[in-house]
Design an enzyme around this catalytic site. Structure first.
Site, short mmCIF file in Angstrom:
data_model
loop_
_atom_site.label_atom_id
_atom_site.label_comp_id
_atom_site.label_asym_id
_atom_site.label_seq_id
_atom_site.Cartn_x
_atom_site.Cartn_y
_atom_site.Cartn_z
CB SER A 189 -0.91 -0.01 1.23
OG SER A 189 -0.10 -0.01 2.38
N GLY A 231 0.50 5.39 -4.03
CA GLY A 231 -0.06 6.57 -4.70
C GLY A 231 -1.15 6.22 -5.69
CB THR A 239 5.09 -6.12 -11.47
OG1 THR A 239 5.59 -4.94 -10.87
CG2 THR A 239 4.00 -5.78 -12.46
CB CYS A 252 -11.39 23.83 13.64
SG CYS A 252 -12.93 23.11 14.22
CG HIS A 305 -11.79 22.20 9.27
ND1 HIS A 305 -10.59 21.84 9.82
CD2 HIS A 305 -12.73 21.93 10.20
CE1 HIS A 305 -10.79 21.37 11.04
NE2 HIS A 305 -12.08 21.41 11.30
CD GLU A 336 -8.40 22.80 6.88
OE1 GLU A 336 -8.57 24.04 6.95
OE2 GLU A 336 -8.57 22.04 7.85
N1 GLN Z 1 -12.23 19.90 19.30
C1 GLN Z 1 -12.90 21.03 18.75
C2 GLN Z 1 -14.40 20.78 18.58
O1 GLN Z 1 -14.83 19.66 18.48
C3 GLN Z 1 -12.29 21.42 17.44
C4 GLN Z 1 -12.49 20.42 16.35
C5 GLN Z 1 -11.56 20.60 15.19
O2 GLN Z 1 -10.53 21.28 15.30
N2 GLN Z 1 -11.89 20.00 14.08
O3 GLN Z 1 -15.15 21.71 18.49
#
Ligand code: GLN
Length: 564
Positions: A35, A38, A214, A405, A531, A533
């Protein structure tokens, strides 16, 4: 492209008969030998080669594990949990798909053994198989095929890429491999192909690439009735020469021109171009009978070149605990790289162990070597104080800061303690009896005891304050970002925090929860409850990440604070 086609009318009633002609093509991608070769990247590269030829594609990742989704797996062992718009907590491969391919994916794009067995057992309990003995074949394999075909129909894609997780030979992967064997047999000849990714190692003492692993993994595939059409060989030392490609072709019964080398590329986004240059796109489309359209790589190549040109390096301190170091922040790293390419620099991301700051606060001085401090998402008490020390350092020394977060929540705690004078502030996640619980459980979370899929998850509408830094970065007052958390800024403290100078410049549309924190008198200080990202793309970096990297770069260059 499943579509209905008129095939005629019969009989006196002039009833029209329509037949569903399924024109969808399938590319199955399996992995052998070991594994971590990629496979996800090869899958994305195949997708990109088809997209640049104008085909609509979709992907389904089949994960043989019994977890229903990746949300309950430890990211420090299994890699990042990637959150999709619909709130599904996916395997990190879905993140790679979204960063390479057009469009966004949802829960249908991931099928785990857990989901498959859960569906079959539920149907059995409901009497759906009454009288029959429920078995792996045909009931489990039927359920797998149903999921694959559902994605095909729902997406209207010309080509569905089906990536099978794990390695050929694993017991748990067998039902998925059997399902794709059946599916290939049921579809028209030429509508399905199998791409098998293997490893061709080169031992330094021998100095020669070895094709035996392979050969063995293809043999393993054959014992279960599958035969690869294309072999992608993962190599560490560049493209395989003709001799070795021929050897693989002869021993594995594929054409020599269908043996490709998945080599190390300095920038991930170069792999599709590399495989295209080797001729993979041409062979795949020929095998699938997709003729005609020429690939247009202009945009993609332009994007890749922005990663290659810059020479200035911006150093980012990713603050966390050792346990978090692994693969669990892939999207954060990628968002930083996307942003650096746009800002015209490169990023060097170093992990800073913040737990040691707790024993000796002076150790936080290491942060003086960095152009930016980032505190990513996280959970739990351990290491939290160290992260707060890092945030405190960044705020006092005016080092550009981004908190994601948990990083946003702890930035609120730091501000509450040291600026708003609320001594003993904390999140109730860490200290349930904190004198000032500035971060508290979301009310709807209080009654939840089940773990899987129960956080505040997925994309939610966020209202951004006009004139704020956030608005300038996003270029909009209405945004949608993905969430994954249980705690939030406690409404009882809004006033006290804001009075002390914390600017919460965005709130959730639905419940007005605080979503962004800014300290406008700083060079760059931002925290986001969501988030961002997860929505960063190499051609469209996430705005908060871009703002952060650009500010870190400008400050390093001695420029005035960027206005955006
Ligand atoms: N632990 C925090 C919460 O649950 C932040 C979660 C996180 O950073 N994804 O709110």
């Amino acid at each position: 492209m499943g579509f209905e086609s008129f095939i005629g009318h019969v009989g006196a009633e002039h009833r029209y008969y329509w037949q569903v002609i399924d024109l969808t093509k399938y590319v199955f991608i399996t992995g052998g030998v070991l594994s971590g070769l990629g496979k996800g990247l090869v899958t994305c590269s195949i997708g990109k080669m088809l997209e640049v030829r104008g085909y609509k594609i979709t992907v389904i990742k089949c994960d043989p594990y019994l977890n229903v989704d990746a949300g309950t797996m430890n990211p420090y062992i299994h890699g990042e949990v990637f959150v999709l718009d619909d709130g599904y907590e996916a395997d990190m491969d879905l993140g790679t798909y979204e960063r390479f391919l057009e469009g966004e994916f949802g829960r249908d794009n991931n099928a785990t053994s857990g989901q498959v067995y859960q569906a079959v057992i539920r149907k059995e309990r409901e009497g759906g198989y009454l009288g029959r003995c429920v078995q792996i074949i045909p009931h489990v394999t039927d359920e797998i095929k149903r999921r694959i075909r559902k994605v095909a129909t729902k997406s209207g894609a010309d080509v569905v890429l089906v990536e099978i997780g794990g390695t050929v030979g694993d017991i748990e992967g067998l039902p998925f491999l059997e399902a794709i064997r059946q599916l290939s047999n049921e579809e028209k000849r030429g509508d399905t192909i199998l791409v098998h990714l293997t490893l061709v190692p080169t031992l330094s003492a021998v100095g020669e690439p070895k094709t035996k692993p392979t050969q063995h993994s293809v043999k393993e595939l054959r014992t279960i009735g599958l035969k690869p059409d294309i072999i992608a060989a993962r190599t560490e030392f560049g493209r395989l020469d003709t001799e070795h490609r021929r050897k693989i072709a002869d021993t594995c019964s594929v054409e020599e021109r269908a043996v490709f080398s998945s080599i190390n590329v300095p920038i991930l986004y170069e792999l599709p171009i590399e495989l295209e240059e080797q001729g993979m796109g041409a062979v795949i489309t020929e095998y699938l009978g997709l003729n005609g359209t020429k690939p247009d790589w202009t945009e993609w190549k332009k994007m890749v070149s922005t990663y290659k040109d810059p020479t200035d390096v911006v150093k980012i301190a990713m603050c966390g605990k050792y346990a978090e170091l692994a693969d669990c922040y892939v999207s954060v790293n990628e968002a930083l790289r996307h942003s650096a390419a746009k800002a015209g620099c490169r990023v060097q991301i170093n992990w800073i162990e913040t737990e040691v700051f707790e024993e000796d606060i002076h150790k936080a001085e290491v942060l003086a070597d960095y152009d930016g401090v980032l505190v990513p998402g996280g959970f739990g008490l351990r290491g939290a104080e160290g992260k707060i020390i890092a945030i405190n350092y960044a705020r006092r020394q005016d080092v550009p800061f981004l908190g994601i977060c948990y990083g946003f929540q702890l930035a609120t705690v730091e501000f509450a303690r040291h600026v708003a004078g609320l001594e003993g502030s904390h999140s109730t996640e860490c200290v349930p009896e904190a004198p000032h619980p500035v971060i508290d459980l979301l009310p709807e979370q209080k009654a939840i005891s089940v773990m899987g899929g129960t956080m505040r998850l997925g994309a939610n509408d966020v209202e951004v304050e006009a004139g704020s830094l956030a608005e300038r970065l996003y270029g909009s007052t209405e945004i949608k970002e993905r969430h994954r958390h249980r705690w939030e800024v406690n409404a009882e403290y809004y006033e006290r925090l804001e009075k002390a100078g914390a600017k919460y410049t965005a709130v959730s549309k639905e419940k007005k929860l605080k979503e962004i924190l800014e300290l406008p008198d700083k060079y760059f200080f931002m925290g986001t409850q969501f988030h961002p990202e997860f929505k960063s793309r190499p051609w469209a970096p996430s705005p908060p990440y871009y703002g952060f990297v650009k500010a870190a770069y400008d400050k390093k260059m001695g420029k005035p604070k960027p206005e955006f």
